[in-house]
Design an enzyme around this catalytic site. Structure first.
Site, PDB file in Angstrom:
ATOM      1  N   HIS A 393      -9.885  72.907   6.519  1.00  0.00           N
ATOM      2  CA  HIS A 393      -9.834  72.641   7.964  1.00  0.00           C
ATOM      3  C   HIS A 393     -11.238  72.660   8.563  1.00  0.00           C
ATOM      4  CE1 HIS A 393      -8.027  73.118  12.098  1.00  0.00           C
ATOM      5  NE2 HIS A 393      -9.224  73.635  12.310  1.00  0.00           N
ATOM      6  N   GLU A 394     -11.995  73.689   8.231  1.00  0.00           N
ATOM      7  CA  GLU A 394     -13.326  73.816   8.829  1.00  0.00           C
ATOM      8  C   GLU A 394     -14.291  72.761   8.294  1.00  0.00           C
ATOM      9  OE1 GLU A 394     -14.096  75.613  11.390  1.00  0.00           O
ATOM     10  OE2 GLU A 394     -12.098  76.498  11.472  1.00  0.00           O
ATOM     11  N   HIS A 397     -14.211  69.729  10.283  1.00  0.00           N
ATOM     12  CA  HIS A 397     -15.082  69.764  11.463  1.00  0.00           C
ATOM     13  C   HIS A 397     -16.509  69.345  11.097  1.00  0.00           C
ATOM     14  CE1 HIS A 397     -12.329  71.371  14.402  1.00  0.00           C
ATOM     15  NE2 HIS A 397     -12.050  72.436  13.672  1.00  0.00           N
ATOM     16  N   GLU A 422      -9.694  69.641  17.691  1.00  0.00           N
ATOM     17  CA  GLU A 422      -8.875  70.150  16.587  1.00  0.00           C
ATOM     18  C   GLU A 422      -7.995  69.088  15.938  1.00  0.00           C
ATOM     19  OE1 GLU A 422      -8.883  73.054  15.043  1.00  0.00           O
ATOM     20  OE2 GLU A 422     -10.553  73.679  16.301  1.00  0.00           O
ATOM     21  N   TYR A 534      -3.216  74.228  20.973  1.00  0.00           N
ATOM     22  CA  TYR A 534      -3.018  74.111  19.528  1.00  0.00           C
ATOM     23  C   TYR A 534      -1.772  73.283  19.215  1.00  0.00           C
ATOM     24  CZ  TYR A 534      -3.262  75.345  14.603  1.00  0.00           C
ATOM     25  OH  TYR A 534      -3.373  75.281  13.238  1.00  0.00           O
TER      26      TYR A 534
END
Length: 601
Positions: A393-394, A397, A422, A534
């Protein structure tokens, strides 16, 4: 310079870096006058007047430049640039009060030291390792009321009265003090919003985000709740049947949810989490992840050796467009644990991409921070599956940041509002639950040619989605509370939750003796009026995945189009404009509902 010092405090722990870290702390302490000056830059009237005058001249400067100037004006005005000096002082006073109350709310939760003494009979069903971890006092086990101990008990303890006792005690964590603090916080936030010209705090908080108004958020949450009701009702029926078999004719309460969800999961999902971990050696996960992102988005990562970094485990990569060979940016991987280092997985922008005045392009630079275990005595360090998902996930980014091609630094991908920022990372999390991609990141630690099985991949996805309706209903309840208190005046928060709880959670009342308002830090600090974000991001991500990637996960054409259409613009276009243009239609809730329904039971 300020951000550089903060950066070294975040990552450095040893050797010359350790000394620099100490020095950074000393400088920040000595030059504390820098911080208010830095923070007040967005309130300078002289700059605001120049920018405002420029916008009023109506010069034709192109769509991205126009959007940038509009951003500047809005940010100045949200920081009080239009206020009189008297009102500016009032604004600063209100902000200071908010900061103080935020701190008190968190301190009250951190200072909560209550514990329960429970016998082994009362803790029936708990693993032996868990019991060994509890201090023994007068023949009983001392259970501290922290999430570390409470969650396992609510998931595994067979004794309903124990689960209820634990849930009630934990649900009072902040006490009446925190309820009063939260109510005061909400009042002050409303005062701040009205001072700045907004009708309520929620409209102020949401204005720069995708929905733009609190009304849109409330409509979204209510529609989500309604759409999930059928699924959640079917899930609740399953849980009630499980309780009937195990405990007889007993009323189903909130203290039963986690336990029977776990029981239902054990019945439906054949998965040994401990066994799965052995298929995720750190190095294999990282190498597989890097290859996947390169293949999907037509990128080329080249490691730069013999470069001075802040620790010998840190790696530096350059990122190139695989077709044009243009340099797109750089990223550091600082993923291994060490003493004194920030202990969460996250991404930090070291440099935003933008066009320079001489026509050259400043490339973006980012660092991925994590706390992965290191190899020990030649044994492979292993990651738990949630850690695999978190790193993936990170790193999404990172790729979003590097792919940005906006003209202005302000439109960097890591400076986007949370509900849009996100979406790409939540979209790409899906690759962690599909066999074809998960096999690229896995291999048995003693023989990496043996990847995780297809059946295990399917079980991981099923486990993610089990009882999704009920889980989301609980989240929606708290999001609704967040919106209602930040759009209305003088709300009794405890009474509001008592009233909403059975309406949203399918007739299950709030557990008597608990006060969610006393121990819900997201509403108090950091996510005030934006707790919805979210779920909002998940909905958009699910639509993108189902529409563009689900049937061909490694399609480079689709990945490159996503990179160019969604990742590259950053904030230079409106989020809904970007997503609608990419999908070719308005976004929909249905793919999200369908994806969660498919594996929920």
């Amino acid at each position: 310079m300020l951000s550089s010092f903060l950066w070294f405090k975040l990552v450095c722990s040893q050797g010359w870096c350790h000394h620099l870290r100490i020095y950074a702390g000393q400088v920040l302490k000595q030059r504390s006058d820098w911080i208010p000056t830095f923070c007040c830059a967005g309130q300078r009237e002289d700059v605001y007047r120049v920018v405002k005058a420029f916008t009023e001249r109506g010069e034709r400067i192109g769509p991205e430049a126009t959007r940038f100037v509009q951003y500047l004006v809005r940010e100045f005005e949200r920081n009080g640039a239009k206020l009189t000096q008297t009102k500016k002082k009032e604004m600063e006073k209100l902000k200071s009060l908010i900061d103080d109350l935020n701190l008190k709310y968190i301190q009250n939760m951190n200072d909560f030291t209550k514990f329960l003494l429970l016998s082994e009979e009362e803790l029936a069903g708990m693993p032996l390792e868990f019991l060994k971890d509890l201090e023994e006092t007068d023949g009983k086990r001392k259970v501290l009321l922290t999430g570390y101990y409470v969650t396992p008990i609510l998931e595994h303890c067979k004794v309903g009265s124990t689960r209820k006792q634990i849930a009630v005690a934990y649900g009072q964590k902040g006490g009446n003090q925190n309820v009063a603090i939260l109510e005061k916080l909400v009042q002050i936030r409303h005062r701040l919003a009205r001072l700045l010209g907004y009708s309520n705090y929620s409209d102020f908080a949401i204005e720069p985000r995708m929905p733009m108004t609190s009304r849109k958020v409330l409509e979204f949450l209510e529609e989500m709740s309604e759409q999930l009701s059928d699924l959640a009702n079917r899930e609740l029926t399953v849980l009630k049947e499980l309780k009937m078999k195990e405990e007889g004719d007993a009323q189903f309460g909130m203290e039963d949810l986690l336990y029977y969800m776990k029981r239902g999961e054990q019945h439906k999902v054949d998965l040994d989490i401990g066994e799965i971990k052995r298929y995720f050696p750190v190095k294999l996960v990282i190498s597989g992840m890097l290859k996947m992102f390169q293949d999907l988005f037509a990128l080329r990562f080249e490691e730069i050796k013999d470069v001075e970094v802040w620790h010998d485990t840190v790696r530096l990569f350059s990122v190139w467009d695989a077709s044009s060979s243009d340099l797109l940016g750089y990223f550091f991987l600082d993923i291994f644990s060490r003493e004194g280092k920030y202990d969460h997985t996250c991404v930090v922008a070291l440099q935003n991409g933008c066009m320079c005045s001489n026509g050259s392009r400043k490339v973006p630079v980012a660092v991925l921070l994590s706390q992965c275990p290191k190899e020990f005595d030649g044994n492979s360090a292993l990651l738990r599956f949630p850690e695999v998902v978190r790193i993936f996930h990170e790193f999404s980014h990172v790729v979003h940041h590097i792919s940005n091609r906006a003209t202005f630094s302000r439109f960097s991908s890591l400076r986007l509002e949370g509900d849009f920022a996100e979406i790409p990372s939540l979209l790409l999390e899906n690759w962690c639950y599909e066999s074809i991609s998960l096999k690229m990141m896995s291999g048995f630690y003693q023989d990496i040619t043996k990847s995780v099985s297809t059946e295990a991949c399917q079980s991981l996805k099923r486990r993610r989605d089990m009882f999704a309706g009920l889980k989301l209903k609980q989240e929606i309840l708290l999001c609704l509370v967040d919106q209602i208190i930040h759009t209305s005046e003088n709300v009794d928060i405890d009474e509001l939750i008592k009233d909403l709880h059975p309406k949203v959670i399918l007739g299950i009342p709030l557990l008597e003796g608990t006060s969610p308002a006393s121990c819900f830090p997201r509403i108090a600090v950091g996510y005030d009026a934006v707790c919805y974000s979210y779920i909002w991001s998940e909905v958009f991500a699910a639509d993108l995945f189902a529409t563009k990637f689900k049937d061909d996960l490694l399609n480079q054409h689709a990945g490159l189009r996503f990179r160019n259409k969604v990742l590259a613009p950053g904030g230079s276009k409106g989020p809904l404009e970007i997503i609608t243009d990419y999908l070719g239609r308005e976004p929909s809730l249905q793919p999200f509902i369908q994806s969660r329904t498919r594996n929920a039971l």
